[in-house]
Design an enzyme around this catalytic site. Structure first.
Site, short mmCIF file in Angstrom:
data_model
loop_
_atom_site.label_atom_id
_atom_site.label_comp_id
_atom_site.label_asym_id
_atom_site.label_seq_id
_atom_site.Cartn_x
_atom_site.Cartn_y
_atom_site.Cartn_z
N TRP A 231 -2.12 -3.38 3.46
CA TRP A 231 -2.31 -1.93 3.42
C TRP A 231 -3.30 -1.53 4.52
O TRP A 231 -3.96 -0.53 4.45
CB TRP A 231 -2.84 -1.52 2.05
CG TRP A 231 -1.78 -1.51 0.99
CD1 TRP A 231 -1.09 -0.42 0.56
CD2 TRP A 231 -1.26 -2.61 0.22
NE1 TRP A 231 -0.18 -0.78 -0.42
CE2 TRP A 231 -0.26 -2.10 -0.64
CE3 TRP A 231 -1.53 -3.98 0.19
CZ2 TRP A 231 0.45 -2.91 -1.53
CZ3 TRP A 231 -0.82 -4.77 -0.68
CH2 TRP A 231 0.15 -4.25 -1.53
N CYS B 299 4.35 -1.74 -1.88
CA CYS B 299 5.01 -1.82 -3.19
C CYS B 299 6.53 -1.71 -3.14
O CYS B 299 7.23 -2.45 -3.81
CB CYS B 299 4.43 -0.81 -4.17
SG CYS B 299 4.85 0.90 -3.81
N HIS C 255 4.07 4.54 -7.18
CA HIS C 255 4.10 3.08 -7.17
C HIS C 255 5.50 2.67 -7.62
O HIS C 255 6.07 3.27 -8.52
CB HIS C 255 3.03 2.52 -8.11
CG HIS C 255 3.03 1.02 -8.16
ND1 HIS C 255 3.09 0.25 -7.02
CD2 HIS C 255 3.01 0.15 -9.19
CE1 HIS C 255 3.10 -1.04 -7.37
NE2 HIS C 255 3.05 -1.12 -8.67
N ASP D 18 6.81 -6.40 -12.04
CA ASP D 18 6.18 -5.86 -10.84
C ASP D 18 5.66 -7.02 -9.99
O ASP D 18 4.88 -7.83 -10.46
CB ASP D 18 5.02 -4.95 -11.26
CG ASP D 18 4.44 -4.15 -10.10
OD1 ASP D 18 4.79 -4.44 -8.94
OD2 ASP D 18 3.63 -3.24 -10.36
N TYR E 165 -1.01 5.81 0.49
CA TYR E 165 -0.28 6.22 -0.71
C TYR E 165 -0.86 5.57 -1.96
O TYR E 165 -0.57 5.96 -3.08
CB TYR E 165 1.23 5.90 -0.58
CG TYR E 165 1.58 4.46 -0.89
CD1 TYR E 165 2.04 4.10 -2.15
CD2 TYR E 165 1.44 3.46 0.07
CE1 TYR E 165 2.35 2.79 -2.43
CE2 TYR E 165 1.75 2.16 -0.22
CZ TYR E 165 2.21 1.82 -1.47
OH TYR E 165 2.51 0.52 -1.76
#
Length: 683
Positions: A238, A273, A332, A355, A516
């Protein structure tokens, strides 16, 4: 004279137009081997040196998987066609003509999923004669959502078609009231993808005997798709610096990622993600587990596992950025996979949340799920796996605390219970529209059921803010605005005084460029308007936002986050409002030309004009399409302000039917530029 049978040939009937792949819905895989689904009969033909006599001759078809096959472990399966012999998989003679016997084999509906070796063995007076190992006779056995006895059985044919067979996806991002779409090629049938998915389980050293259990397979994959602790598929980043890999926003599909991983045996750079969720989805669909990507708008990432996202204000009502640690992701993405849960009480099977984005560890590994969506909805978060984490992502309260400067104590001043988990969406089956599935995760805000669920979750250890706070008699709202990247715009603050007295206050308006994930990159705007409100009257304040203030600071996905907080002088009450502005990017034009027939040469042209007053540097353009075009990319070192690029690439469609070509343009100054073209290929 030789009386016993001799085997001349074994035909696996493995071509896409032959009976097996058609009946098992595996004809789309670009793979020469036989691919079948468990719990359903497939056929093979054995040619002997003479006609088969059931009364005298004995033969069996043997299936073997793994390094040291054992009957007791279910890794060596001899299937006899004689009715007096019991076998874990059913076998029967379907036809016997001349020297050719057609055998029907039904793998058990809970058998191991993977690549099995096949032998034919004949009983002779001198022992057993067995065919040699022949790689072309290997058979892949997958999960079977069409078979009622399989634990991944999905009884809805539209849903099954979408969540197992559709290679083209739409992944939603942006904001709940301004949703953006990202097309994606899952490519679960592309050449090499099935082997790559099986390699992931090998790399994880997952015991072969666990590979028939979709719960264990999904849990293992949620750990293996990120590289955090096991050299898994994708490296998350990120940071905004993607020099040593591909920017997450640049990928258009899963194929390239999975093939890179299985050939290099090294994690692939980089993911965020939706990339984790998209590649995980390919893994699930490829192995036959129904899977879909879901997006949760305003997803809480709680640092301490309670049901609160804490925002700390100073005594004047201004945000204390040093002390505010929790973040709310604008959105997400995670996955849902469909399976029964024999390990849980009745009613908790069906869709399970999994996830692969590395956020928190579970049992010492970065993984999450499978957590029953039904259990999350009902607050039954004691059931495995990781339900409390997913529950908090959709149910956290945003709590504003005022910090006392003298002793540092925190006093709750405002609770917003409807901000987090505002909307959960996924692609609708069979069409390119989205479906709101929020009601599968939670009861309506403020309903008695919702209260019961939150109380139930608290019994299991989730803490919430209990303070009963009086409603402020001044309301503050920031209405939605749609803005293109590079535009100046007006931010409106709408105040409404619902009391019979005049109200005054200082308001702090902070504009931040945010990732984000809700993490601030930099503040580009700070205003402190004073507000005076007449009794029972509304008032608007307009703040001018100039592109030159935010453009230089833009990161990643071009989100601007505005938060207004203030204190009403007369009552000491806190007013707050939050607004995410998703900046809209220019689009790519994607055009297809040529005769749309299998194996005929066709062309795709990608065009883009740089609409900005600045140059774009180090630009990557990618294009791909399931069944028609493998991933290709082109690098442009410079696109001058106002100038255009045109890139034409040829391709030869591999198979017939409707499909899409998807393209992306990506550089540090401009992320998430997409385009697509529909295409129907004739045979």
């Amino acid at each position: 004279m030789q009386i016993f049978l001799d085997i001349w040939d074994v035909n696996m009937l493995r071509n896409p137009d032959e009976v097996n792949k058609r009946q098992h819905t595996t004809h789309l895989y670009a793979n020469d081997h036989l691919i079948v689904r468990r719990g359903q009969e497939f056929q093979l033909k054995v040619t002997f040196d003479r006609p088969y006599k059931p009364s005298d001759d004995q033969f069996a078809v043997e299936f073997v998987i793994g390094g040291s096959p054992q009957f007791s472990k279910g890794t060596y399966i001899p299937v006899s066609v004689a009715s007096d012999r019991q076998s874990p998989w059913a076998g029967r003679v379907l036809d016997s003509a001349d020297n050719v016997v057609t055998v029907g084999i039904t793998p058990a509906p809970d058998c191991i999923v993977g690549k099995w070796r096949t032998y034919v063995a004949v009983v002779t007076p001198y022992g057993i004669r067995r065919t040699r190992q022949d790689e072309s006779r290997d058979v892949y056995i997958l999960f079977n959502p069409w078979a009622a006895a399989d634990s991944v059985f999905l009884d809805d044919s539209n849903e099954r078609e979408e969540c197992v067979l559709n290679e083209v996806g739409v992944i939603y991002h942006g904001a709940f009231d301004d949703v953006s779409e990202r097309p994606w090629n899952f490519g679960q049938f592309d050449y090499g993808v099935l082997d790559a998915c099986l390699f992931i389980m090998d790399k994880a050293a997952m015991p072969i005997t666990n590979r028939g259990d979709p719960i264990k397979v999904a849990r293992k994959a949620s750990a293996m798709l990120n590289s955090r602790d096991d050299d898994g598929v994708l490296v998350g980043s990120w940071s905004g610096d993607y020099t040593y890999g591909v920017a997450p926003t640049s990928w258009t599909g899963s194929t390239e990622i999975l093939l890179n991983y299985s050939s290099s045996k090294m994690p692939v750079c980089y993911a965020q993600c939706w990339v984790y969720a998209a590649v995980f989805n390919t893994f699930l669909r490829c192995l036959g587990i129904p899977g879909r990507v879901v997006t949760n708008f305003f997803s809480s990432h709680d640092n301490d596992g309670n049901l609160k996202t804490d925002i700390i204000l100073d005594e004047n009502g201004r945000i204390d950025k040093q002390r505010t640690k929790d973040s709310i992701w604008n959105y997400h993405c995670w996955n849902e996979c469909y399976m029964s849960r024999p390990d849980l009480p009745q009613g908790f099977g069906g869709w399970q949340a999994v996830d692969a984005t590395p956020q928190e560890t579970s049992d010492g590994m970065y993984r999450c799920g499978p957590a029953s969506v039904q259990a999350i909805k009902h607050g039954q978060i004691c059931f495995p796996f990781d339900a409390p984490f997913v529950f908090a992502e959709v149910n956290s309260d945003v709590v504003f605390y005022s910090r006392n400067p003298r002793d540092g104590t925190l006093e709750p001043v405002k609770v917003n219970s409807s901000h987090v988990g505002r909307m959960v969406v996924t692609k609708a089956p069979g069409q390119d529209t989205r479906r709101d599935i929020t009601d599968q995760y939670k009861f309506p805000e403020g309903s008695p059921e919702e209260r019961t669920v939150l109380e139930k979750a608290e019994e299991y250890g989730c803490q919430r803010e209990k303070a009963i706070l009086t409603e402020a008699d001044v309301e503050l709202d920031m209405p939605l605005i749609e803005v293109r990247v590079g535009d100046d715009f007006e931010l409106k603050l709408e105040f409404n005084n619902k009391s019979g007295q005049a109200r005054t206050g200082d308001v702090y308006v902070s504009g931040n460029v945010v990732y984000y994930t809700g993490v601030n990159s930099s503040e580009f705007l700070f205003k402190t308007p004073k507000v005076t409100l007449d009794p029972m009257k509304a008032e608007k304040k307009v703040i001018q936002v100039r592109s030159q203030d935010y453009m230089r600071k833009l990161v990643e996905q071009a989100n601007l986050h505005f938060i207004a907080t203030g204190k009403v002088k007369e009552t000491g009450q806190i007013v707050t409002a939050m607004r995410v502005v998703t900046l809209h990017n220019p689009k790519l034009s994607v055009q297809v030309s040529g005769l749309a027939k299998v194996s005929e040469e066709m062309f795709v042209t990608v065009e883009f004009t740089n609409p900005f007053k600045f140059n774009l540097e180090d630009v990557y353009v990618r294009v791909e399409g399931p069944g028609v075009m493998p991933p290709k990319y082109k690098h442009y070192s410079l696109i001058l302000a106002g100038s255009s690029l045109t890139w034409t690439e040829s391709f030869n469609p591999r198979r017939e039917g409707p499909t899409k070509l998807m393209a992306s343009l990506d550089c540090a100054a401009l992320r998430q530029v997409y385009g697509q073209a529909q295409l129907t290929v004739m045979p």
